[in-house]
Design a protein around this motif. Structure first.
Motif, PDB file in Angstrom:
ATOM      1  N   MET A 131      -1.896   1.473  -1.942  1.00  0.00           N
ATOM      2  CA  MET A 131      -1.155   1.881  -0.734  1.00  0.00           C
ATOM      3  C   MET A 131      -0.845   0.684   0.149  1.00  0.00           C
ATOM      4  N   ARG A 132      -1.821  -0.203   0.301  1.00  0.00           N
ATOM      5  CA  ARG A 132      -1.619  -1.374   1.159  1.00  0.00           C
ATOM      6  C   ARG A 132      -0.595  -2.339   0.557  1.00  0.00           C
ATOM      7  N   GLU A 133      -0.684  -2.545  -0.744  1.00  0.00           N
ATOM      8  CA  GLU A 133       0.257  -3.446  -1.402  1.00  0.00           C
ATOM      9  C   GLU A 133       1.692  -2.953  -1.256  1.00  0.00           C
ATOM     10  N   ARG A 134       1.854  -1.645  -1.175  1.00  0.00           N
ATOM     11  CA  ARG A 134       3.193  -1.059  -1.067  1.00  0.00           C
ATOM     12  C   ARG A 134       3.603  -0.770   0.377  1.00  0.00           C
ATOM     13  N   GLY A 135       2.787  -1.207   1.315  1.00  0.00           N
ATOM     14  CA  GLY A 135       3.142  -1.054   2.725  1.00  0.00           C
ATOM     15  C   GLY A 135       3.096   0.366   3.243  1.00  0.00           C
ATOM     16  N   LYS A 136       2.305   1.231   2.613  1.00  0.00           N
ATOM     17  CA  LYS A 136       2.265   2.626   3.036  1.00  0.00           C
ATOM     18  C   LYS A 136       1.559   2.814   4.379  1.00  0.00           C
ATOM     19  N   GLU A 137       0.828   1.771   4.832  1.00  0.00           N
ATOM     20  CA  GLU A 137       0.172   1.853   6.140  1.00  0.00           C
ATOM     21  C   GLU A 137       1.204   1.987   7.261  1.00  0.00           C
ATOM     22  N   ASP A 138       2.439   1.625   6.975  1.00  0.00           N
ATOM     23  CA  ASP A 138       3.497   1.727   7.979  1.00  0.00           C
ATOM     24  C   ASP A 138       3.875   3.172   8.260  1.00  0.00           C
ATOM     25  N   SER A 139       3.622   4.064   7.305  1.00  0.00           N
ATOM     26  CA  SER A 139       4.031   5.459   7.475  1.00  0.00           C
ATOM     27  C   SER A 139       2.884   6.453   7.317  1.00  0.00           C
ATOM     28  N   ILE A 140       1.731   5.995   6.814  1.00  0.00           N
ATOM     29  CA  ILE A 140       0.570   6.877   6.622  1.00  0.00           C
ATOM     30  C   ILE A 140      -0.654   6.185   7.201  1.00  0.00           C
ATOM     31  N   ARG A 141      -1.391   6.899   8.059  1.00  0.00           N
ATOM     32  CA  ARG A 141      -2.594   6.297   8.654  1.00  0.00           C
ATOM     33  C   ARG A 141      -3.649   6.163   7.567  1.00  0.00           C
ATOM     34  N   LEU A 142      -3.974   4.920   7.250  1.00  0.00           N
ATOM     35  CA  LEU A 142      -4.881   4.635   6.139  1.00  0.00           C
ATOM     36  C   LEU A 142      -6.214   4.136   6.668  1.00  0.00           C
ATOM     37  N   ASN A 143      -7.258   4.883   6.365  1.00  0.00           N
ATOM     38  CA  ASN A 143      -8.604   4.530   6.788  1.00  0.00           C
ATOM     39  C   ASN A 143      -9.537   4.805   5.616  1.00  0.00           C
ATOM     40  N   PHE A 144     -10.319   3.775   5.232  1.00  0.00           N
ATOM     41  CA  PHE A 144     -11.135   3.914   4.032  1.00  0.00           C
ATOM     42  C   PHE A 144     -12.176   5.023   4.186  1.00  0.00           C
ATOM     43  N   GLY A 145     -12.748   5.168   5.398  1.00  0.00           N
ATOM     44  CA  GLY A 145     -13.712   6.240   5.629  1.00  0.00           C
ATOM     45  C   GLY A 145     -13.077   7.608   5.492  1.00  0.00           C
ATOM     46  N   SER A 146     -11.879   7.764   6.062  1.00  0.00           N
ATOM     47  CA  SER A 146     -11.160   9.032   5.959  1.00  0.00           C
ATOM     48  C   SER A 146     -10.764   9.328   4.521  1.00  0.00           C
ATOM     49  N   LEU A 147     -10.478   8.269   3.767  1.00  0.00           N
ATOM     50  CA  LEU A 147     -10.051   8.436   2.378  1.00  0.00           C
ATOM     51  C   LEU A 147     -11.101   9.198   1.566  1.00  0.00           C
TER      52      LEU A 147
END
Length: 229
Positions: free
Chosen positions: A37-53
């Protein structure tokens, strides 16, 4: 026309759809999903948190949308779990994605909240803050343009659609904010007289309660009364 209500889903966190998307490609373990997700820049549109994952993964597994494919261990490292998408997960991901793209829903951007309460600020203060926002928008738009010319230049447009969408939204927001500030400065915005009148009274030391009482008694003109009604 009323906007659609999103369907109730067993797991509604948008991060869940991102997980399903990763596993739609191939089985992965959690860290692999995050890296992808990070490599593809998905953090720009999806809130990415490893704990939440991890919480999302457990919820997806509980509802039968993903399953454990295998467990792996390398040397003395902790065991890692590889997950795969189930048939139910594929159906859920397909239905969810179609809904997101097809049906507009009511969202609550922070700037919209601020604009809806703009009358609380004096006109001059509102203009100053709007102009500062334009400076920050310009910086973000320019940074994203540099990314498009640099590291993202060779990425096919298909995989940058959300990036271009965000850029278009930022550009549209900037245009609106610039126009709004100009109309306030030019006293061309509807209701400017009542807006100025309200803050003139507040500047004289009257409280909102005082002003409302005097409006009720008919001490002020209709414009101020309309603003407080």
């Amino acid at each position: 026309m009323a906007l659609a209500n999103p369907a109730k889903r067993a797991v509604a966190n948008p991060l869940a759809l991102a997980v399903l998307s990763c596993l739609w490609e191939r089985p992965m373990y959690p860290y692999e999903m995050t890296s992808s997700m990070r490599e593809r820049g998905k953090e720009d549109s999806i809130r990415l948190n490893f704990g939440s994952l991890y919480a999302v993964i457990k919820s997806l597994e509980k509802h039968g949308l993903i399953a454990v494919a295998q467990t792996e261990r390398e040397g003395n490292r902790p065991e890692r779990i590889v997950y795969e998408i189930t048939d139910a997960g594929r159906r859920e991901a397909d239905d969810w994605l179609r809904e997101l793209i097809e049906k507009p829903v009511k969202e609550y951007p922070a700037v919209e909240t601020g604009l809806s309460l703009l009358a609380m600020l004096p006109p001059a203060a509102a203009v100053e803050l709007l102009q500062k926002r334009v400076v920050l928008l310009d910086a973000e738009i320019a940074e994203r343009e540099r990314m498009l010319e640099g590291e993202a230049a060779d990425v096919p447009e298909l995989f940058m659609v959300e990036f271009h969408y965000k850029q278009a939204m930022l550009t549209a927001e900037r245009a609106y904010i610039v126009g709004l500030a100009e109309r306030i400065l030019d006293r061309a915005i509807g209701g400017i007289e009542m807006w100025e009148g309200l803050h003139e009274l507040l500047g004289q030391g009257l409280s909102m309660a005082d002003i409302q009482r005097r409006v009720s008694a008919g001490d002020f003109g209709q414009e101020v009364a309309d603003l407080l009604s």
